[in-house]
Design a protein around this motif. Structure first.
Motif, mmCIF file in Angstrom:
data_model
loop_
_atom_site.group_PDB
_atom_site.id
_atom_site.type_symbol
_atom_site.label_atom_id
_atom_site.label_comp_id
_atom_site.label_asym_id
_atom_site.label_seq_id
_atom_site.Cartn_x
_atom_site.Cartn_y
_atom_site.Cartn_z
ATOM 1 N N ALA A 1 -11.561 -90.757 85.081
ATOM 2 C CA ALA A 1 -10.534 -89.749 84.840
ATOM 3 C C ALA A 1 -10.980 -88.440 85.473
ATOM 4 O O ALA A 1 -12.179 -88.143 85.542
ATOM 5 C CB ALA A 1 -10.265 -89.550 83.348
ATOM 6 N N ASP A 2 -10.002 -87.668 85.935
ATOM 7 C CA ASP A 2 -10.302 -86.356 86.505
ATOM 8 C C ASP A 2 -10.563 -85.357 85.386
ATOM 9 O O ASP A 2 -9.897 -85.369 84.345
ATOM 10 C CB ASP A 2 -9.136 -85.867 87.362
ATOM 11 N N VAL A 3 -11.538 -84.494 85.622
ATOM 12 C CA VAL A 3 -11.860 -83.404 84.694
ATOM 13 C C VAL A 3 -11.763 -82.095 85.461
ATOM 14 O O VAL A 3 -12.391 -81.940 86.516
ATOM 15 C CB VAL A 3 -13.268 -83.568 84.093
ATOM 16 N N GLU A 4 -10.978 -81.168 84.954
ATOM 17 C CA GLU A 4 -10.801 -79.871 85.605
ATOM 18 C C GLU A 4 -11.235 -78.767 84.648
ATOM 19 O O GLU A 4 -10.740 -78.690 83.519
ATOM 20 C CB GLU A 4 -9.340 -79.654 85.998
ATOM 21 N N VAL A 5 -12.179 -77.936 85.089
ATOM 22 C CA VAL A 5 -12.544 -76.733 84.340
ATOM 23 C C VAL A 5 -11.889 -75.561 85.058
ATOM 24 O O VAL A 5 -12.144 -75.329 86.243
ATOM 25 C CB VAL A 5 -14.074 -76.551 84.263
ATOM 26 N N VAL A 6 -11.039 -74.840 84.342
ATOM 27 C CA VAL A 6 -10.207 -73.804 84.960
ATOM 28 C C VAL A 6 -10.343 -72.494 84.184
ATOM 29 O O VAL A 6 -10.920 -72.451 83.095
ATOM 30 C CB VAL A 6 -8.734 -74.247 85.000
ATOM 31 N N SER A 7 -9.785 -71.458 84.752
ATOM 32 C CA SER A 7 -9.768 -70.171 84.060
ATOM 33 C C SER A 7 -8.838 -70.263 82.859
ATOM 34 O O SER A 7 -7.997 -71.171 82.767
ATOM 35 C CB SER A 7 -9.292 -69.066 85.002
ATOM 36 N N VAL B 1 0.361 -81.454 73.447
ATOM 37 C CA VAL B 1 0.394 -81.832 74.858
ATOM 38 C C VAL B 1 -0.479 -83.063 75.060
ATOM 39 O O VAL B 1 -1.562 -83.162 74.485
ATOM 40 C CB VAL B 1 -0.105 -80.676 75.747
ATOM 41 N N SER B 2 0.026 -84.005 75.868
ATOM 42 C CA SER B 2 -0.745 -85.186 76.250
ATOM 43 C C SER B 2 -0.981 -85.144 77.752
ATOM 44 O O SER B 2 -0.156 -84.634 78.516
ATOM 45 C CB SER B 2 0.011 -86.471 75.894
ATOM 46 N N SER B 3 -2.113 -85.722 78.177
ATOM 47 C CA SER B 3 -2.455 -85.687 79.599
ATOM 48 C C SER B 3 -3.350 -86.861 79.948
ATOM 49 O O SER B 3 -4.110 -87.351 79.106
ATOM 50 C CB SER B 3 -3.154 -84.367 79.951
ATOM 51 N N ALA B 4 -3.255 -87.308 81.206
ATOM 52 C CA ALA B 4 -4.151 -88.356 81.700
ATOM 53 C C ALA B 4 -5.379 -87.758 82.366
ATOM 54 O O ALA B 4 -6.266 -88.488 82.791
ATOM 55 C CB ALA B 4 -3.420 -89.249 82.694
ATOM 56 N N ARG B 5 -5.456 -86.431 82.466
ATOM 57 C CA ARG B 5 -6.648 -85.759 82.975
ATOM 58 C C ARG B 5 -7.115 -84.734 81.956
ATOM 59 O O ARG B 5 -6.310 -84.188 81.194
ATOM 60 C CB ARG B 5 -6.392 -85.091 84.329
ATOM 61 N N LEU B 6 -8.391 -84.505 81.937
ATOM 62 C CA LEU B 6 -8.981 -83.587 80.968
ATOM 63 C C LEU B 6 -9.097 -82.211 81.607
ATOM 64 O O LEU B 6 -9.844 -82.018 82.567
ATOM 65 C CB LEU B 6 -10.360 -84.089 80.546
ATOM 66 N N VAL B 7 -8.329 -81.256 81.083
ATOM 67 C CA VAL B 7 -8.346 -79.881 81.588
ATOM 68 C C VAL B 7 -8.940 -78.993 80.501
ATOM 69 O O VAL B 7 -8.476 -79.007 79.356
ATOM 70 C CB VAL B 7 -6.926 -79.409 81.960
ATOM 71 N N LEU B 8 -9.979 -78.223 80.863
ATOM 72 C CA LEU B 8 -10.696 -77.392 79.896
ATOM 73 C C LEU B 8 -10.815 -75.969 80.402
ATOM 74 O O LEU B 8 -11.074 -75.750 81.592
ATOM 75 C CB LEU B 8 -12.102 -77.958 79.655
ATOM 76 N N PRO B 9 -10.669 -74.990 79.518
ATOM 77 C CA PRO B 9 -10.880 -73.595 79.921
ATOM 78 C C PRO B 9 -12.374 -73.277 79.988
ATOM 79 O O PRO B 9 -13.153 -73.730 79.144
ATOM 80 C CB PRO B 9 -10.188 -72.800 78.807
#
Length: 352
Positions: A216-222, A144-152
């Motif tokens: 860049a947006d960084v999202e920490v999610v469940s 998967v590629s993304s322009a935002r950093l999504v982390l669990p």
């Protein structure tokens, strides 16, 4: 008691002043909330520095001001002051004690550095690419590629970071850790995010005219939301329309780092209403932004510079990057995609 009077008073005043200064420093140097496991020991180092700064500043200023007030020359006193030839014990003390403190902080910093960079069990790898002037992120295990950093949340992360051109620096203030990206080398950074929320990635190394916009947006999610993110991000380019692919490439190729869609001027012209628009070039000539012009502007960006913009502002390797993307799509999906044609199709949807 007479000999101890002044040292006792100075000591009490120093402690009172140092306490006040500590809280002042802690208030002055406000930090964003800590959002990673690595942030806790770094916060402890901040506090240790605040304590030492407050103590040293208070000690120097209290002794100086106390001496000025208490031992000042009295009216009518024309006698010479006492002749002092030094104090060997004091001189040894103010040499040895600061040396021990400095060495102690050095050892403390080394221990902390080893702690925050230590390899963790069950690390998830995310590849980070920095370029003038945008970020992109790859999740190799999920393709998967993304322009935002999504982390669990609560997942140890190993960021394998690369630069395509010049020095950049990965910095999310809430994580407290920072790492330079050096061209030609893979630079690792370990993070274990602990707080669900939205953050902002900044480049902390001046890297050119678009440096301030390298965000860049960084999202920490469940973990459940992260799995859904991977599912939503996995798709086949061949299932999309050219316009949809163009919008996807606009983000993936980080065109959004320099070209807005709302008319805002960035490092490059806005794409709003760009198709078939008349453009005045730096040499005074006028061109129509048709398919041929747009394709040449992407492949050879220095050939025709729009008036008001600088030569070299756009990276010169987009032709190579686009060829790589097209080759990967052909290998993975068995179809040939013309990335530039798709980008132009997307531009045609961006009316004034």
């Amino acid at each position: 008691m007479g000999k101890l009077k002044h040292p006792i008073i100075v000591g009490v005043l120093t402690l009172i002043s140092a306490t006040g200064l500590y809280f002042l420093f802690d208030w002055m140097f406000t930090r964003p909330k800590a959002a990673s496991a690595q942030a806790a020991p770094i916060e402890d180092l901040f506090q240790a520095h605040f304590i030492m700064m407050a103590l040293l500043f208070a000690l120097i200023m209290v002794i100086m001001l106390y001496a000025v007030v208490v031992f000042r020359r009295r009216p009518g006193d024309d006698s010479d002051g006492p002749h002092i030839h030094g104090n060997t014990g004091l001189e040894i003390a103010w040499t040895i004690i600061p040396t021990i403190v400095v060495i102690g902080f050095g050892v403390y910093g080394l221990v902390l550095f080893r702690e925050v960079t230590a390899e963790q069990t069950d690390e998830m790898v995310v590849e980070v690419v920095g370029r003038q002037w945008s970020w992109s992120f790859e999740y190799p295990d999920a393709e998967v590629s993304s322009a935002r950093l999504v982390l669990p949340v609560d997942q140890p992360i190993l960021l394998e970071m690369y630069s395509e051109d010049v020095l950049h620096s990965f910095w999310v203030p809430e994580f407290r850790v920072k790492q330079d990206l050096v061209p030609g080398s893979m630079m690792p950074l370990r993070i274990t995010p602990t707080e669900i929320g939205s953050y902002r990635l900044r480049c902390a190394e001046i890297c050119g005219t678009g440096h301030s916009d390298m965000l860049a947006d960084v999202e920490v999610v469940s973990r459940a939301d992260f799995e859904q993110f991977l599912i939503d991000s996995a798709f086949r380019y061949s299932d999309l329309t050219p316009e949809e692919r163009g919008e996807q490439f606009y983000v993936e190729l980080t065109c959004n780092g320099c070209h807005s869609l709302d008319g805002t001027v960035g490092a490059g012209p806005s794409w709003q209403g760009i198709y078939l628009r008349e453009e005045v070039l730096n040499d005074g000539s006028v061109v129509i932004a048709d398919d041929d012009y747009l394709r040449r502007s992407i492949i050879n960006p220095n050939e025709q510079i729009v008036q008001g913009f600088n030569e070299g502002a756009m990276p010169q390797n987009f032709g190579e990057r686009i060829a790589t993307v097209e080759a990967e799509i052909l290998a993975n999906e068995g179809v040939e995609i013309d990335v530039i044609a798709d980008l132009i199709a997307f531009m045609q949807t961006l009316d004034q």
